[in-house]
Design a protein around this motif. Structure first.
Motif, PDB file in Angstrom:
ATOM      1  N   VAL A   1     116.920 -22.416 114.281  1.00 31.49           N
ATOM      2  CA  VAL A   1     118.028 -23.202 114.829  1.00 31.49           C
ATOM      3  C   VAL A   1     119.369 -22.580 114.432  1.00 31.49           C
ATOM      4  O   VAL A   1     120.317 -22.537 115.229  1.00 31.49           O
ATOM      5  N   LEU A   2     119.444 -22.077 113.201  1.00 34.16           N
ATOM      6  CA  LEU A   2     120.674 -21.418 112.750  1.00 34.16           C
ATOM      7  C   LEU A   2     120.951 -20.174 113.580  1.00 34.16           C
ATOM      8  O   LEU A   2     122.099 -19.922 113.984  1.00 34.16           O
ATOM      9  N   MET A   3     119.925 -19.381 113.867  1.00 32.63           N
ATOM     10  CA  MET A   3     120.097 -18.197 114.696  1.00 32.63           C
ATOM     11  C   MET A   3     120.496 -18.573 116.128  1.00 32.63           C
ATOM     12  O   MET A   3     121.293 -17.883 116.775  1.00 32.63           O
ATOM     13  N   PHE A   4     119.934 -19.670 116.608  1.00 30.14           N
ATOM     14  CA  PHE A   4     120.295 -20.141 117.950  1.00 30.14           C
ATOM     15  C   PHE A   4     121.777 -20.526 118.004  1.00 30.14           C
ATOM     16  O   PHE A   4     122.494 -20.167 118.958  1.00 30.14           O
ATOM     17  N   ALA A   5     122.232 -21.250 116.991  1.00 26.49           N
ATOM     18  CA  ALA A   5     123.638 -21.656 116.948  1.00 26.49           C
ATOM     19  C   ALA A   5     124.548 -20.433 116.828  1.00 26.49           C
ATOM     20  O   ALA A   5     125.600 -20.356 117.488  1.00 26.49           O
ATOM     21  N   TRP A   6     124.147 -19.471 116.002  1.00 25.99           N
ATOM     22  CA  TRP A   6     124.948 -18.251 115.830  1.00 25.99           C
ATOM     23  C   TRP A   6     125.044 -17.479 117.145  1.00 25.99           C
ATOM     24  O   TRP A   6     126.119 -17.050 117.546  1.00 25.99           O
ATOM     25  N   ARG A   7     123.905 -17.324 117.820  1.00 23.11           N
ATOM     26  CA  ARG A   7     123.885 -16.561 119.062  1.00 23.11           C
ATOM     27  C   ARG A   7     124.708 -17.271 120.144  1.00 23.11           C
ATOM     28  O   ARG A   7     125.412 -16.631 120.931  1.00 23.11           O
ATOM     29  N   ALA A   8     124.621 -18.598 120.192  1.00 20.64           N
ATOM     30  CA  ALA A   8     125.385 -19.356 121.181  1.00 20.64           C
ATOM     31  C   ALA A   8     126.884 -19.180 120.969  1.00 20.64           C
ATOM     32  O   ALA A   8     127.651 -19.085 121.939  1.00 20.64           O
ATOM     33  N   CYS A   9     127.298 -19.088 119.713  1.00 18.22           N
ATOM     34  CA  CYS A   9     128.724 -18.911 119.410  1.00 18.22           C
ATOM     35  C   CYS A   9     129.180 -17.483 119.708  1.00 18.22           C
ATOM     36  O   CYS A   9     130.245 -17.265 120.296  1.00 18.22           O
ATOM     37  N   THR A  10     128.374 -16.488 119.314  1.00 22.07           N
ATOM     38  CA  THR A  10     128.762 -15.097 119.544  1.00 22.07           C
ATOM     39  C   THR A  10     128.673 -14.721 121.014  1.00 22.07           C
ATOM     40  O   THR A  10     129.293 -13.746 121.448  1.00 22.07           O
ATOM     41  N   PHE A  11     127.916 -15.476 121.785  1.00 15.54           N
ATOM     42  CA  PHE A  11     127.822 -15.232 123.226  1.00 15.54           C
ATOM     43  C   PHE A  11     129.173 -15.448 123.902  1.00 15.54           C
ATOM     44  O   PHE A  11     129.458 -14.846 124.932  1.00 15.54           O
ATOM     45  N   GLY A  12     129.990 -16.321 123.297  1.00 20.22           N
ATOM     46  CA  GLY A  12     131.303 -16.587 123.839  1.00 20.22           C
ATOM     47  C   GLY A  12     131.397 -17.882 124.615  1.00 20.22           C
ATOM     48  O   GLY A  12     132.460 -18.466 124.747  1.00 20.22           O
ATOM     49  N   ASN A  13     130.265 -18.328 125.127  1.00 18.45           N
ATOM     50  CA  ASN A  13     130.213 -19.564 125.901  1.00 18.45           C
ATOM     51  C   ASN A  13     128.897 -20.265 125.569  1.00 18.45           C
ATOM     52  O   ASN A  13     127.867 -19.962 126.178  1.00 18.45           O
ATOM     53  N   PRO A  14     128.881 -21.173 124.586  1.00 17.99           N
ATOM     54  CA  PRO A  14     127.626 -21.812 124.175  1.00 17.99           C
ATOM     55  C   PRO A  14     126.867 -22.479 125.312  1.00 17.99           C
ATOM     56  O   PRO A  14     125.642 -22.349 125.402  1.00 17.99           O
ATOM     57  N   VAL A  15     127.597 -23.172 126.183  1.00 13.85           N
ATOM     58  CA  VAL A  15     126.937 -23.824 127.317  1.00 13.85           C
ATOM     59  C   VAL A  15     126.344 -22.782 128.261  1.00 13.85           C
ATOM     60  O   VAL A  15     125.212 -22.900 128.738  1.00 13.85           O
ATOM     61  N   GLY A  16     127.120 -21.730 128.512  1.00 17.98           N
ATOM     62  CA  GLY A  16     126.615 -20.663 129.368  1.00 17.98           C
ATOM     63  C   GLY A  16     125.402 -19.979 128.782  1.00 17.98           C
ATOM     64  O   GLY A  16     124.478 -19.600 129.504  1.00 17.98           O
ATOM     65  N   TYR A  17     125.384 -19.824 127.462  1.00 15.91           N
ATOM     66  CA  TYR A  17     124.232 -19.202 126.801  1.00 15.91           C
ATOM     67  C   TYR A  17     122.981 -20.049 126.996  1.00 15.91           C
ATOM     68  O   TYR A  17     121.908 -19.525 127.340  1.00 15.91           O
ATOM     69  N   MET A  18     123.113 -21.348 126.788  1.00 15.30           N
ATOM     70  CA  MET A  18     121.954 -22.232 126.942  1.00 15.30           C
ATOM     71  C   MET A  18     121.446 -22.234 128.369  1.00 15.30           C
ATOM     72  O   MET A  18     120.238 -22.227 128.622  1.00 15.30           O
ATOM     73  N   LEU A  19     122.359 -22.210 129.331  1.00 10.69           N
ATOM     74  CA  LEU A  19     121.941 -22.169 130.727  1.00 10.69           C
ATOM     75  C   LEU A  19     121.289 -20.838 131.082  1.00 10.69           C
ATOM     76  O   LEU A  19     120.330 -20.782 131.868  1.00 10.69           O
ATOM     77  N   THR A  20     121.784 -19.764 130.495  1.00 12.43           N
ATOM     78  CA  THR A  20     121.238 -18.439 130.788  1.00 12.43           C
ATOM     79  C   THR A  20     119.804 -18.298 130.307  1.00 12.43           C
ATOM     80  O   THR A  20     118.914 -17.885 131.056  1.00 12.43           O
TER      81      THR A  20
END
Length: 448
Positions: A82-101
């Motif tokens: 879960v921590l890695m997921f949160a980190w990746r969502a933040c570094t992606f630049g758009n957390p919502v966009g990351y989850m949708l992708t």
């Protein structure tokens, strides 16, 4: 929503895995994951395979028990994931966009995760057991598959190395425990060790969990793990089969022998039909086949198979429990089974019918504890999820998948808290990774 999804796709730093049988539209220039997420996912796999409840108890983390802090009922690997997921969502630049992708790339995994979270809320509201099970069993597996949609070959290679290393250490530790009659990290329930059960626990915790994952790993070594040389694969298979004996898992042993034997028979026939037979290889095979009965007899004389034979002779009521569990349905009306009967009544009936050790079938247990409606939802999500995982593997996955589905139905497995499904997902995606054939981009591309 379509606009957000489109923006998310355009912002994606890499195209992900190409569909099976399709080549990537452009050569990948590197890992689409940042190095923290890439190595973090490898660390997740290492913690997942090497940290058991017995080991956690030694540091005051009551994972397997019924009492204690609810936060300790979730495996550390899930927290790290879960921590890695949160980190990746933040570094992606758009957390919502990351989850949708990642949800768009792995729709069945996203569906299973959403359904599990919804059922988790329902379990909490209805005050039914299984809260941690929804997280560790289903959410963690689905979340890992979605995050691995961006992983490249190096990440999967590191994961494969971790799996081989940990499973080798696990087998060696199991044999050491058998030889010394000392359990290094014994299975504990609220700190209590079952002194009458001396089956090896190794790194995976409970003996039956060890047997299940070892059986899956052996089948994966047979039909997957093509990057390993044949002598190394044979050595690992021999070591894991020896460990499988000391774990005392009857169903795992029978499943491994039956499916492994069928696979070797058909593979041998196919190899002979091709007409290319190595004389040194044939001589070595004949020599090993002649020595095998001698080795088995010697192991029998030294009591190596005693623990496994004892499990066949006396199963501690396991076979009777599989019959008695159907008697429970006689006490409930159809409307009770749809939404789930009263928990106190189920617990009383379990004790009356001698099912204190559990209901050894995941579907029956889910029906009784969660009701038919939620059971059907989870079953639907699970089937789609397994199909999605299988599509990202080369065709040899059928052997391990069949073994996995058989072993699931020999215990509570997915109906209770377990990390087995996440471990299976790692073995499937890492050891059955299709290899892109040079010069033949349409032959066997990197799966998307």
């Amino acid at each position: 929503m379509a606009a957000i999804r489109g923006a998310a796709r355009s912002a994606t730093p890499a195209a992900g895995w190409a569909g099976q049988g399709q080549a990537p539209t452009a050569p990948r220039t590197g890992n689409s994951l940042d190095w923290v997420t890439g190595y973090g996912l490898v660390a997740v796999v290492a913690v997942l395979f090497s940290i058991s409840g017995g080991m956690l108890w030694l540091v005051g983390y009551n994972y397997d028990g019924l009492t204690g802090n609810p936060a300790t009922k979730i495996h550390p690997s899930t927290y790290l994931l879960v921590l890695m997921f949160a980190w990746r969502a933040c570094t992606f630049g758009n957390p919502v966009g990351y989850m949708l992708t990642i949800a768009d790339r792995r729709p069945a995994s996203a569906l299973l995760a959403v359904m599990s979270i919804m059922l988790l809320v329902v379990v909490i509201i209805r005050q039914r057991p299984g809260m941690a099970g929804m997280i560790d069993t289903f959410v963690a597996a689905a979340l890992l598959v979605m995050m691995l949609a961006e992983a490249d070959e190096k990440t999967f290679a590191r994961m494969q190395t971790v799996v081989h290393a940990v499973m080798t250490v696990n087998a060696l530790l199991a044999l050491f425990e058998f030889a010394t009659k000392t359990l290094v990290f014994p299975y504990r329930l609220d700190g209590e060790v079952f002194m009458n059960d001396l089956r090896s626990t190794a790194l995976q915790g409970h003996p039956l969990s060890n047997a299940t994952i070892t059986s899956i790993y052996v089948l994966a070594l047979l039909s997957g793990s093509k990057s390993l040389s044949m002598p190394l694969r044979l050595g690992l298979i021999g070591l894991q089969c020896a460990a499988l004996v000391v774990f005392g898992g009857r169903s795992a042993m029978v499943t491994t022998i039956a499916l492994g034997g069928i696979y070797l028979l058909f593979s041998g026939v196919a190899y002979l039909r091709r007409g290319r037979i190595s004389l040194p290889g044939a001589a070595l095979a004949v020599m090993l086949a002649s020595l095998l009965p001698v080795v088995v007899v010697m192991l029998f004389s030294y009591g190596f198979f005693d623990a496994l034979l004892e499990r066949f002779v006396s199963d501690s009521g396991s076979a009777n429990a599989r019959v008695e569990m159907f008697e429970l349905f006689k006490h409930f009306e159809p409307r009770d089974l749809i939404v789930g009967p009263d928990i106190d009544l189920i617990e009383s009936l379990r004790r009356i019918n001698g099912l204190e050790q559990g209901i050894e079938n995941p579907i029956i247990r889910l029906l009784l504890y969660q009701g038919a409606f939620f059971t059907l939802l989870l079953f639907f999500g699970f089937v789609l999820f397994m199909h999605e995982v299988a599509r990202r593997c080369h065709p040899g996955i059928w052997l391990t998948m069949l073994g996995w589905l058989i072993l699931l139905n020999t215990s509570e497995s997915l109906a209770s808290k377990t990390t087995l499904m996440t471990k299976f997902v790692v073995i499937a995606l890492a050891l059955y990774r299709p290899v892109k054939v040079a010069g033949r981009p349409g032959a066997q591309g990197v799966p998307r």
